[in-house]
Design a protein around this motif. Sequence first.
Motif, PDB file in Angstrom:
ATOM      1  N   SER A 108       4.122  -2.112   2.919  1.00 41.90           N
ATOM      2  CA  SER A 108       4.138  -0.782   2.316  1.00 41.90           C
ATOM      3  C   SER A 108       5.565  -0.350   2.045  1.00 41.90           C
ATOM      4  N   VAL A 109       5.667   0.685   1.229  1.00 44.56           N
ATOM      5  CA  VAL A 109       6.939   1.391   1.094  1.00 44.56           C
ATOM      6  C   VAL A 109       7.150   2.228   2.340  1.00 44.56           C
ATOM      7  N   ASP A 110       8.380   2.715   2.545  1.00 44.10           N
ATOM      8  CA  ASP A 110       8.610   3.711   3.586  1.00 44.10           C
ATOM      9  C   ASP A 110       8.034   5.030   3.107  1.00 44.10           C
ATOM     10  N   ARG A 111       7.297   5.720   3.977  1.00 48.98           N
ATOM     11  CA  ARG A 111       6.735   7.021   3.639  1.00 48.98           C
ATOM     12  C   ARG A 111       7.199   8.047   4.671  1.00 48.98           C
ATOM     13  N   ASP A 112       8.498   8.347   4.631  1.00 45.82           N
ATOM     14  CA  ASP A 112       9.059   9.338   5.550  1.00 45.82           C
ATOM     15  C   ASP A 112       8.507  10.727   5.285  1.00 45.82           C
ATOM     16  N   THR A 139     -13.754 -12.879   8.478  1.00 42.15           N
ATOM     17  CA  THR A 139     -13.074 -14.108   8.908  1.00 42.15           C
ATOM     18  C   THR A 139     -11.612 -14.158   8.448  1.00 42.15           C
ATOM     19  N   THR A 140     -11.205 -13.200   7.629  1.00 36.84           N
ATOM     20  CA  THR A 140      -9.825 -13.182   7.129  1.00 36.84           C
ATOM     21  C   THR A 140      -8.880 -12.689   8.219  1.00 36.84           C
ATOM     22  N   THR A 141      -7.803 -13.423   8.450  1.00 39.77           N
ATOM     23  CA  THR A 141      -6.793 -12.961   9.397  1.00 39.77           C
ATOM     24  C   THR A 141      -5.801 -12.065   8.660  1.00 39.77           C
ATOM     25  N   ILE A 142      -5.268 -11.082   9.383  1.00 40.29           N
ATOM     26  CA  ILE A 142      -4.491 -10.010   8.749  1.00 40.29           C
ATOM     27  C   ILE A 142      -3.088  -9.942   9.332  1.00 40.29           C
ATOM     28  N   GLU A 143      -2.126  -9.991   8.438  1.00 39.96           N
ATOM     29  CA  GLU A 143      -0.719  -9.838   8.797  1.00 39.96           C
ATOM     30  C   GLU A 143      -0.190  -8.577   8.127  1.00 39.96           C
ATOM     31  N   ILE A 144       0.486  -7.744   8.877  1.00 35.74           N
ATOM     32  CA  ILE A 144       1.067  -6.535   8.305  1.00 35.74           C
ATOM     33  C   ILE A 144       2.587  -6.583   8.430  1.00 35.74           C
ATOM     34  N   LEU A 145       3.257  -6.035   7.426  1.00 36.66           N
ATOM     35  CA  LEU A 145       4.716  -5.909   7.409  1.00 36.66           C
ATOM     36  C   LEU A 145       5.008  -4.434   7.256  1.00 36.66           C
ATOM     37  N   THR A 146       5.381  -3.778   8.350  1.00 39.29           N
ATOM     38  CA  THR A 146       5.433  -2.319   8.372  1.00 39.29           C
ATOM     39  C   THR A 146       6.853  -1.770   8.259  1.00 39.29           C
ATOM     40  N   ILE A 180       0.823  -1.200   0.000  1.00 43.96           N
ATOM     41  CA  ILE A 180       0.000   0.000   0.000  1.00 43.96           C
ATOM     42  C   ILE A 180       0.867   1.264   0.000  1.00 43.96           C
ATOM     43  N   MET A 181       0.204   2.384  -0.254  1.00 41.70           N
ATOM     44  CA  MET A 181       0.822   3.718  -0.247  1.00 41.70           C
ATOM     45  C   MET A 181       1.758   3.966  -1.423  1.00 41.70           C
ATOM     46  N   GLY A 182       1.511   3.271  -2.532  1.00 44.62           N
ATOM     47  CA  GLY A 182       2.281   3.538  -3.739  1.00 44.62           C
ATOM     48  C   GLY A 182       3.410   2.555  -3.970  1.00 44.62           C
ATOM     49  N   ASP A 183       4.131   2.789  -5.080  1.00 47.51           N
ATOM     50  CA  ASP A 183       5.222   1.882  -5.455  1.00 47.51           C
ATOM     51  C   ASP A 183       6.593   2.535  -5.344  1.00 47.51           C
TER      52      ASP A 183
END
Length: 319
Positions: free
Chosen positions: A128-132, A155-162, A82-85
Amino acid sequence: MVVLVDTVSTNQVRPRHPEKVNRPDALSPPKPDWIRVRAPNSRGYADTRKIVKENGLVTVCEEAGCPNIGECWDKKHATFMIMGDTCTRACAFCNVKTGMPGALDSLEPEHVAEATRKLGLAHIVITSVDRDDLADGGAEHFARTIRAIRERCPTTTIEILTPDFLRKEGALEVVAAAKPDVFNHNLETVPSRYLTVRPGARYFHSIRLLQRVKEIDPNIFTKSGIMVGLGEERHEVLQVMDDLRSADVDFLTIGQYLQPTRKHHAVMRYVTPDEFGGYEKIAYAKGFLMVSASPLTRSSHHAGDDFAKLQAARAAMTR
Protein backbone atom coordinates in the motif's frame (compact mmCIF):
# COMPACT_ATOMS: atom_id res chain seq x y z
CA MET A 1 3.52 42.17 -17.74
CA VAL A 2 0.25 40.22 -17.93
CA VAL A 3 -0.25 36.98 -16.01
CA LEU A 4 -2.87 34.60 -17.38
CA VAL A 5 -4.58 32.21 -14.96
CA ASP A 6 -6.56 29.34 -16.48
CA THR A 7 -9.76 28.95 -14.42
CA VAL A 8 -11.70 27.12 -17.12
CA SER A 9 -9.68 24.13 -18.25
CA THR A 10 -10.42 20.89 -16.41
CA ASN A 11 -7.58 18.83 -17.82
CA GLN A 12 -4.63 20.46 -16.09
CA VAL A 13 -1.98 17.87 -15.31
CA ARG A 14 -0.83 17.82 -11.71
CA PRO A 15 2.85 16.90 -11.31
CA ARG A 16 3.37 13.34 -10.11
CA HIS A 17 5.83 14.61 -7.50
CA PRO A 18 4.99 18.29 -6.83
CA GLU A 19 7.48 18.47 -3.97
CA LYS A 20 10.33 17.58 -6.34
CA VAL A 21 9.49 19.84 -9.30
CA ASN A 22 11.79 22.68 -8.27
CA ARG A 23 14.70 20.52 -7.22
CA PRO A 24 17.82 20.60 -9.37
CA ASP A 25 18.42 17.54 -11.49
CA ALA A 26 20.39 14.78 -9.76
CA LEU A 27 22.57 13.01 -12.29
CA SER A 28 23.33 9.32 -11.96
CA PRO A 29 26.17 7.43 -13.67
CA PRO A 30 25.31 5.33 -16.75
CA LYS A 31 23.83 1.91 -16.03
CA PRO A 32 26.33 -0.96 -16.19
CA ASP A 33 25.92 -3.99 -18.41
CA TRP A 34 24.58 -6.19 -15.61
CA ILE A 35 21.39 -4.12 -15.26
CA ARG A 36 19.35 -5.08 -18.30
CA VAL A 37 15.68 -6.13 -18.59
CA ARG A 38 13.46 -6.97 -21.52
CA ALA A 39 10.55 -4.72 -22.49
CA PRO A 40 7.24 -6.35 -21.44
CA ASN A 41 5.39 -7.64 -24.50
CA SER A 42 4.35 -11.25 -23.80
CA ARG A 43 0.85 -12.73 -23.90
CA GLY A 44 1.02 -13.47 -20.16
CA TYR A 45 1.87 -9.84 -19.48
CA ALA A 46 -1.12 -8.67 -21.52
CA ASP A 47 -3.48 -11.10 -19.75
CA THR A 48 -2.33 -9.96 -16.31
CA ARG A 49 -2.67 -6.31 -17.27
CA LYS A 50 -6.23 -6.93 -18.50
CA ILE A 51 -7.29 -8.57 -15.21
CA VAL A 52 -5.72 -5.74 -13.19
CA LYS A 53 -7.53 -3.07 -15.23
CA GLU A 54 -10.88 -4.90 -15.32
CA ASN A 55 -10.92 -4.96 -11.51
CA GLY A 56 -9.86 -1.33 -11.20
CA LEU A 57 -6.75 -2.25 -9.21
CA VAL A 58 -3.44 -0.48 -8.68
CA THR A 59 -0.14 -2.37 -8.73
CA VAL A 60 3.16 -1.30 -7.27
CA CYS A 61 4.72 -2.97 -10.31
CA GLU A 62 3.44 -0.08 -12.44
CA GLU A 63 3.40 2.77 -9.94
CA ALA A 64 6.97 2.23 -8.73
CA GLY A 65 8.33 1.43 -12.18
CA CYS A 66 9.62 -2.03 -11.19
CA PRO A 67 12.20 -3.35 -13.68
CA ASN A 68 10.88 -6.90 -13.23
CA ILE A 69 7.30 -6.21 -14.35
CA GLY A 70 7.69 -8.05 -17.67
CA GLU A 71 9.00 -11.22 -16.06
CA CYS A 72 6.49 -11.25 -13.18
CA TRP A 73 3.38 -10.36 -15.16
CA ASP A 74 4.24 -12.93 -17.80
CA LYS A 75 3.89 -15.50 -15.01
CA LYS A 76 0.70 -13.78 -13.78
CA HIS A 77 2.42 -12.55 -10.63
CA ALA A 78 1.43 -9.02 -9.58
CA THR A 79 1.84 -7.04 -6.38
CA PHE A 80 -1.40 -5.21 -5.64
CA MET A 81 -1.19 -1.77 -4.06
CA ILE A 82 -4.26 -1.00 -1.98
CA MET A 83 -5.67 2.28 -0.64
CA GLY A 84 -5.11 4.26 -3.82
CA ASP A 85 -2.16 5.38 -5.92
CA THR A 86 -1.23 8.52 -3.97
CA CYS A 87 1.12 8.49 -0.97
CA THR A 88 1.14 10.98 1.91
CA ARG A 89 4.93 10.83 2.12
CA ALA A 90 7.58 11.99 -0.31
CA CYS A 91 10.56 9.66 -0.08
CA ALA A 92 13.51 10.65 -2.26
CA PHE A 93 13.75 7.23 -3.93
CA CYS A 94 10.12 6.39 -4.69
CA ASN A 95 8.18 6.88 -7.93
CA VAL A 96 4.70 6.50 -6.41
CA LYS A 97 2.61 9.68 -6.69
CA THR A 98 2.59 12.01 -3.68
CA GLY A 99 -0.19 14.24 -2.37
CA MET A 100 -3.48 13.95 -0.51
CA PRO A 101 -5.13 10.59 -1.25
CA GLY A 102 -8.84 10.08 -1.86
CA ALA A 103 -11.29 8.13 0.27
CA LEU A 104 -10.84 4.39 0.67
CA ASP A 105 -12.76 2.12 -1.71
CA SER A 106 -14.85 -0.15 0.52
CA LEU A 107 -15.12 -2.71 -2.31
CA GLU A 108 -11.38 -2.90 -2.92
CA PRO A 109 -10.76 -5.95 -0.68
CA GLU A 110 -13.31 -7.93 -2.72
CA HIS A 111 -11.81 -6.73 -6.00
CA VAL A 112 -8.34 -7.86 -4.89
CA ALA A 113 -9.74 -11.24 -3.85
CA GLU A 114 -11.49 -11.65 -7.19
CA ALA A 115 -8.33 -10.75 -9.13
CA THR A 116 -6.43 -13.28 -7.02
CA ARG A 117 -8.95 -15.94 -8.03
CA LYS A 118 -8.88 -15.02 -11.72
CA LEU A 119 -5.07 -15.06 -11.82
CA GLY A 120 -5.00 -18.38 -10.00
CA LEU A 121 -2.39 -17.13 -7.56
CA ALA A 122 -0.91 -19.61 -5.10
CA HIS A 123 0.86 -16.73 -3.34
CA ILE A 124 -0.12 -13.07 -3.39
CA VAL A 125 1.68 -9.91 -2.29
CA ILE A 126 -0.35 -6.92 -1.06
CA THR A 127 1.28 -3.55 -0.40
CA SER A 128 0.00 0.00 0.00
CA VAL A 129 0.84 3.65 -0.08
CA ASP A 130 1.44 5.42 3.22
CA ARG A 131 -1.88 6.72 4.54
CA ASP A 132 -0.87 9.07 7.35
CA ASP A 133 -4.24 10.81 6.83
CA LEU A 134 -6.13 7.82 8.26
CA ALA A 135 -6.51 7.29 11.99
CA ASP A 136 -5.24 3.71 11.77
CA GLY A 137 -2.93 4.22 8.78
CA GLY A 138 -5.11 1.81 6.79
CA ALA A 139 -4.62 -1.16 9.13
CA GLU A 140 -8.25 -2.27 9.05
CA HIS A 141 -8.28 -2.06 5.24
CA PHE A 142 -5.26 -4.37 5.16
CA ALA A 143 -7.04 -6.78 7.51
CA ARG A 144 -10.24 -6.72 5.43
CA THR A 145 -8.23 -7.46 2.28
CA ILE A 146 -6.50 -10.42 3.92
CA ARG A 147 -9.84 -11.80 5.14
CA ALA A 148 -11.45 -11.37 1.71
CA ILE A 149 -8.66 -13.33 0.02
CA ARG A 150 -8.83 -16.07 2.65
CA GLU A 151 -12.58 -16.43 2.07
CA ARG A 152 -12.43 -16.56 -1.73
CA CYS A 153 -9.04 -18.26 -2.16
CA PRO A 154 -8.48 -20.34 0.99
CA THR A 155 -5.36 -22.10 -0.32
CA THR A 156 -3.59 -18.90 -1.40
CA THR A 157 -0.78 -17.79 0.90
CA ILE A 158 -0.66 -14.07 1.64
CA GLU A 159 2.32 -11.77 1.93
CA ILE A 160 1.87 -8.14 2.93
CA LEU A 161 4.31 -5.24 2.55
CA THR A 162 3.13 -2.55 4.94
CA PRO A 163 3.94 1.05 5.80
CA ASP A 164 5.41 1.73 9.22
CA PHE A 165 2.13 2.82 10.92
CA LEU A 166 4.13 5.55 12.63
CA ARG A 167 2.16 7.11 15.50
CA LYS A 168 -0.84 4.82 14.76
CA GLU A 169 -1.33 3.05 18.09
CA GLY A 170 -2.84 -0.40 17.81
CA ALA A 171 -2.62 -0.50 13.99
CA LEU A 172 0.02 -3.20 13.81
CA GLU A 173 -1.99 -5.45 16.11
CA VAL A 174 -5.02 -5.18 13.79
CA VAL A 175 -2.99 -6.31 10.78
CA ALA A 176 -1.17 -9.09 12.63
CA ALA A 177 -4.48 -10.44 13.96
CA ALA A 178 -5.53 -11.13 10.36
CA LYS A 179 -2.61 -13.59 10.23
CA PRO A 180 -0.81 -12.98 6.94
CA ASP A 181 1.69 -15.69 6.10
CA VAL A 182 4.50 -13.16 5.55
CA PHE A 183 4.74 -9.70 7.10
CA ASN A 184 7.16 -7.51 5.16
CA HIS A 185 8.19 -4.00 6.07
CA ASN A 186 11.18 -2.51 4.30
CA LEU A 187 13.86 -0.47 6.03
CA GLU A 188 14.86 0.79 2.54
CA THR A 189 18.30 2.09 3.55
CA VAL A 190 20.83 2.40 6.38
CA PRO A 191 20.14 4.74 9.33
CA SER A 192 22.60 7.44 8.23
CA ARG A 193 20.68 7.95 4.96
CA TYR A 194 17.20 8.32 6.46
CA LEU A 195 17.10 12.12 6.56
CA THR A 196 17.80 12.40 2.85
CA VAL A 197 16.25 9.17 1.54
CA ARG A 198 13.32 8.38 3.87
CA PRO A 199 12.74 11.54 5.95
CA GLY A 200 9.20 10.71 7.08
CA ALA A 201 10.23 7.43 8.72
CA ARG A 202 12.20 6.40 11.80
CA TYR A 203 14.70 3.56 11.52
CA PHE A 204 14.36 2.08 15.00
CA HIS A 205 10.57 2.36 14.88
CA SER A 206 10.66 0.13 11.79
CA ILE A 207 12.96 -2.35 13.54
CA ARG A 208 10.60 -2.43 16.51
CA LEU A 209 7.60 -2.93 14.21
CA LEU A 210 9.14 -6.10 12.80
CA GLN A 211 10.13 -7.32 16.24
CA ARG A 212 6.59 -6.74 17.53
CA VAL A 213 5.10 -8.91 14.78
CA LYS A 214 7.14 -11.86 16.03
CA GLU A 215 6.07 -11.16 19.60
CA ILE A 216 2.41 -11.20 18.57
CA ASP A 217 2.62 -14.33 16.42
CA PRO A 218 5.93 -16.21 16.09
CA ASN A 219 4.48 -18.26 13.22
CA ILE A 220 4.28 -15.28 10.89
CA PHE A 221 7.37 -15.02 8.69
CA THR A 222 8.91 -11.54 8.82
CA LYS A 223 10.79 -9.92 5.99
CA SER A 224 12.58 -6.65 5.25
CA GLY A 225 14.72 -5.15 2.53
CA ILE A 226 17.11 -2.37 1.68
CA MET A 227 18.45 -0.73 -1.46
CA VAL A 228 22.14 -0.11 -1.97
CA GLY A 229 23.85 2.50 -4.09
CA LEU A 230 22.46 5.43 -2.08
CA GLY A 231 25.74 6.40 -0.45
CA GLU A 232 25.81 3.81 2.32
CA GLU A 233 29.01 2.17 3.56
CA ARG A 234 29.54 -1.59 3.67
CA HIS A 235 29.80 -1.70 7.46
CA GLU A 236 26.41 0.06 7.67
CA VAL A 237 24.78 -2.66 5.59
CA LEU A 238 26.25 -5.29 7.92
CA GLN A 239 24.89 -3.37 10.93
CA VAL A 240 21.41 -3.38 9.36
CA MET A 241 21.69 -7.16 9.10
CA ASP A 242 22.53 -7.37 12.81
CA ASP A 243 19.64 -5.07 13.75
CA LEU A 244 17.19 -7.16 11.75
CA ARG A 245 18.43 -10.40 13.25
CA SER A 246 18.05 -8.88 16.72
CA ALA A 247 14.37 -8.44 15.77
CA ASP A 248 14.24 -12.10 14.64
CA VAL A 249 13.53 -11.21 11.01
CA ASP A 250 13.52 -14.28 8.76
CA PHE A 251 14.05 -12.94 5.25
CA LEU A 252 16.31 -10.18 3.91
CA THR A 253 16.29 -8.66 0.41
CA ILE A 254 19.01 -6.37 -0.95
CA GLY A 255 18.70 -4.73 -4.35
CA GLN A 256 20.26 -1.96 -6.40
CA TYR A 257 18.60 1.46 -6.18
CA LEU A 258 17.59 2.75 -9.62
CA GLN A 259 16.70 6.42 -10.05
CA PRO A 260 13.09 6.88 -11.31
CA THR A 261 13.63 10.46 -12.57
CA ARG A 262 16.33 13.12 -12.38
CA LYS A 263 14.36 14.79 -9.59
CA HIS A 264 14.83 11.76 -7.36
CA HIS A 265 17.91 10.84 -5.34
CA ALA A 266 20.87 10.09 -7.57
CA VAL A 267 22.46 6.67 -7.80
CA MET A 268 25.74 7.15 -5.98
CA ARG A 269 27.19 3.82 -7.08
CA TYR A 270 26.23 0.64 -8.91
CA VAL A 271 27.07 -2.28 -6.63
CA THR A 272 28.63 -5.18 -8.51
CA PRO A 273 27.08 -8.68 -8.66
CA ASP A 274 30.09 -10.02 -6.73
CA GLU A 275 29.42 -7.58 -3.90
CA PHE A 276 25.79 -8.68 -3.77
CA GLY A 277 26.99 -12.27 -3.59
CA GLY A 278 29.19 -11.35 -0.64
CA TYR A 279 26.28 -9.70 1.17
CA GLU A 280 24.17 -12.81 0.63
CA LYS A 281 26.80 -15.12 2.14
CA ILE A 282 27.25 -12.88 5.18
CA ALA A 283 23.50 -12.57 5.73
CA TYR A 284 23.05 -16.33 5.72
CA ALA A 285 25.95 -16.63 8.16
CA LYS A 286 24.15 -14.19 10.48
CA GLY A 287 21.14 -16.50 10.63
CA PHE A 288 18.53 -15.36 8.10
CA LEU A 289 16.36 -18.21 6.81
CA MET A 290 16.20 -16.63 3.34
CA VAL A 291 18.30 -14.01 1.56
CA SER A 292 17.89 -12.52 -1.89
CA ALA A 293 20.66 -10.14 -2.92
CA SER A 294 21.24 -9.08 -6.52
CA PRO A 295 21.09 -5.93 -8.65
CA LEU A 296 17.47 -6.58 -9.69
CA THR A 297 16.21 -8.02 -6.39
CA ARG A 298 12.94 -6.40 -5.31
CA SER A 299 10.71 -7.15 -2.31
CA SER A 300 8.13 -9.22 -4.13
CA HIS A 301 10.29 -10.63 -6.93
CA HIS A 302 9.90 -14.45 -6.94
CA ALA A 303 7.84 -14.08 -3.75
CA GLY A 304 5.95 -17.35 -4.23
CA ASP A 305 9.06 -19.44 -4.82
CA ASP A 306 10.81 -17.71 -1.93
CA PHE A 307 7.89 -18.45 0.40
CA ALA A 308 8.22 -22.16 -0.36
CA LYS A 309 11.94 -21.92 0.44
CA LEU A 310 11.13 -20.12 3.71
CA GLN A 311 8.80 -22.91 4.74
CA ALA A 312 11.40 -25.53 3.89
CA ALA A 313 14.12 -23.68 5.82
CA ARG A 314 11.94 -23.43 8.91
CA ALA A 315 11.00 -27.10 8.67
CA ALA A 316 14.67 -28.08 8.41
CA MET A 317 15.43 -26.18 11.63
CA THR A 318 12.79 -28.09 13.58
CA ARG A 319 13.91 -31.58 12.54
